[in-house]
Design an enzyme around this catalytic site. Structure first.
Site, PDB file in Angstrom:
ATOM      1  N   SER A 163       0.811  -1.227   0.000  1.00  0.00           N
ATOM      2  CA  SER A 163       0.000   0.000   0.000  1.00  0.00           C
ATOM      3  C   SER A 163       0.841   1.273   0.000  1.00  0.00           C
ATOM      4  CB  SER A 163      -0.928   0.006   1.213  1.00  0.00           C
ATOM      5  OG  SER A 163      -1.853  -1.057   1.108  1.00  0.00           O
ATOM      6  N   GLN A 187      -6.243   4.319  -1.614  1.00  0.00           N
ATOM      7  CA  GLN A 187      -6.879   5.363  -0.823  1.00  0.00           C
ATOM      8  C   GLN A 187      -6.203   6.696  -1.158  1.00  0.00           C
ATOM      9  OE1 GLN A 187      -5.097   6.716   1.965  1.00  0.00           O
ATOM     10  NE2 GLN A 187      -6.755   7.921   2.827  1.00  0.00           N
ATOM     11  N   LYS A 189      -4.477   9.067   0.073  1.00  0.00           N
ATOM     12  CA  LYS A 189      -3.115   9.509   0.421  1.00  0.00           C
ATOM     13  C   LYS A 189      -2.039   8.733  -0.338  1.00  0.00           C
ATOM     14  CE  LYS A 189      -4.368  12.075   4.063  1.00  0.00           C
ATOM     15  NZ  LYS A 189      -4.568  13.497   3.769  1.00  0.00           N
ATOM     16  N   LYS A 190      -2.415   7.657  -1.005  1.00  0.00           N
ATOM     17  CA  LYS A 190      -1.421   6.743  -1.557  1.00  0.00           C
ATOM     18  C   LYS A 190      -0.838   7.261  -2.887  1.00  0.00           C
ATOM     19  CE  LYS A 190      -2.227   4.530   2.089  1.00  0.00           C
ATOM     20  NZ  LYS A 190      -2.992   3.364   2.472  1.00  0.00           N
ATOM     21  N   LEU A 191       0.178   6.568  -3.391  1.00  0.00           N
ATOM     22  CA  LEU A 191       0.877   7.011  -4.606  1.00  0.00           C
ATOM     23  C   LEU A 191      -0.007   6.889  -5.843  1.00  0.00           C
ATOM     24  CD1 LEU A 191       4.337   5.284  -3.986  1.00  0.00           C
ATOM     25  CD2 LEU A 191       3.787   7.718  -3.720  1.00  0.00           C
TER      26      LEU A 191
END
Ligand SMILES: *Cc1c(COP(=O)(O)O)cnc(C)c1O
Length: 418
Positions: A163, A187, A189-191
């Site tokens: 993640s 989600q 905030k992820k890359l």
């Protein structure tokens, strides 16, 4: 000192809007929706993401938590089983083990990578251990060689939670393809993100079929779907749940995936610049990648403080002051998971499984000293800052030196609880 404006995240990729419009007009908005004569957006994203990773199979899910749950279920983890998880990670790594009625056994981290320590994993193995969940934390890849050797020796499968590491490689092969199963969160905030989203990747055809059914109420894809009827057909071999990714989410992810390599390249370039700038000052050391990491990603840039150089204050105090000084939004790692305020297993009656050792749910017998230390010593920087233009980090060495000179007053503030 010039303050940086951190680039906005999430950032819509070029084709995101047109992809969503195409789904809106398509007559199919979900995995169980009616066959329109061509693969769904979800199936297309699955193919593209599998290709990106070099994985034979990918099954998208509604989020990364669902990805972990179906991964555990596909490996038949359940009541009475233990699952080894890192002690420094997001709470989902414990809550998903509890969700399948198994017991999370938290292990300490390797201070070099901040990921689960192979020695700690091996020491935690018991007759009840059914899986090892590895998280490639922040900008690290866990020591996969050592962990896969242990996995083989004891015959316990590894789930790689990627993640934080969309696109990282170990010995030239993408993470997520080393374990029996790899999971991802998309989600916000992820890359790689569509606000929510997740995926599971695997090697074996059998495991793919199980994962597919586990996330669509046990239904499987029809071999020859009929136009205007659901692509999914009932199959009574697997009891599943609805964890499907919507067509809108898949359409956005497909566009975002096209932008990911260039964004990862930009983040890595800026991270190298920050590494160099931090080299100019004492009292702070970037977390290094292990030599086998051939492609490094940066969900969080991480560096460790020598607290003595800052009058003994915590990383949280330094992070606040450094953010005020530079505009770069520094943070600190999670507290060790058993102390995380969101980890409260005893508040739910369904976690009271007969035969479960309640002490195992509370905290590791000897605590998690390296995870505790990381919480107090490590500074992290969320990846959108690494999409900033060249020169955004120039002020960092001077700001750090200034804080060291003024560390006495930081200490007074910290003691006063400010
Ligand atoms: C974000 C995250 C998850 C959970 O993903 P969601 O999509 O928020 O459900 C799981 N594991 C790790 C390490 C994460 O950072």
């Amino acid at each position: 000192m010039g303050h940086l404006t951190v680039p906005a995240w999430p950032r819509p990729a070029q084709n995101a809007l047109s992809n969503v419009q195409a789904v809106l007009a398509s007559g199919r908005w979900s995995v169980p929706g009616n066959w329109q004569g061509h693969p769904s957006a979800e199936a297309r994203f699955a193919t593209h993401f599998a290709d990106f990773l070099g994985a034979p199979h990918c099954v998208p899910t509604m989020n990364g938590t669902a990805a972990l749950v179906v991964a555990l279920e596909a490996l038949d983890v359940g009541a009475g089983d233990e699952v080894i998880v890192p002690g420094l990670t997001w709470v989902a790594n414990a809550s998903t083990v509890l969700a399948v009625n198994a017991t999370p056994v938290m292990v300490d981290i390797d201070p070099a990578t901040l990921c689960a320590s192979p020695a700690a994993i091996e020491a935690a193995i018991t007759d009840r251990t059914r899986a090892i969940v590895v998280v490639h934390l922040f900008s690290s890849v866990a020591d996969l060689d050592a962990i896969l050797t242990i996995s083989k020796r004891y015959g316990i499968p590894v789930i790689e939670d990627c993640s934080h590491a969309h696109g990282a490689s170990w010995r030239g092969r993408r993470v997520g393809t080393w374990g029996v199963v790899g999971t991802f969160s998309m989600q916000e905030k992820k890359l790689l993100t569509a606000g929510e989203g997740g995926a599971v990747v695997c090697q074996s055809d059998d495991l793919h079929d199980r994962l597919y059914q586990l996330r669509s109420d046990g239904r499987r894809a029809a071999v020859r779907p009929t136009e205007g009827e659901s692509e999914l057909v009932a199959d009574c071999s697997v009891a599943g749940t609805n964890y499907c990714m919507s067509e809108f989410c898949a359409a956005v992810l497909d566009a975002q995936l096209e932008a990911l390599p260039e964004q990862n390249r930009c983040r890595a370039e800026n991270a190298a610049t920050v590494d160099k700038l931090l080299d100019e000052v004492s009292g702070i050391t970037p977390v290094q990648a292990l030599p086998s990491v051939t492609e490094r990603t940066y969900y969080q840039y991480a560096a460790r403080l020598d607290r003595e150089a800052f009058a003994g204050v915590t990383a949280a105090t330094v992070a606040r002051a450094l953010t005020a000084e530079t505009g770069l939004p520094f943070q600190t790692p999670y507290p060790p998971m058993y102390r995380h305020p969101l980890y409260q297993p005893r508040t739910k009656r369904r976690f009271l499984i007969e035969g479960r050792d309640p002490d195992l749910l509370e905290s590791p017998a000897d605590g998690l000293p390296e995870a505790e230390r990381a919480h107090l010593e490590v500074l992290t920087l969320h990846h959108p800052a690494l999409l900033a233009p060249d020169g955004a980090f120039e002020a960092l060495p001077a700001a750090i030196e200034k804080l060291q000179q003024e560390a006495g007053s930081l200490r007074v503030l910290e003691s006063a609880g400010k």
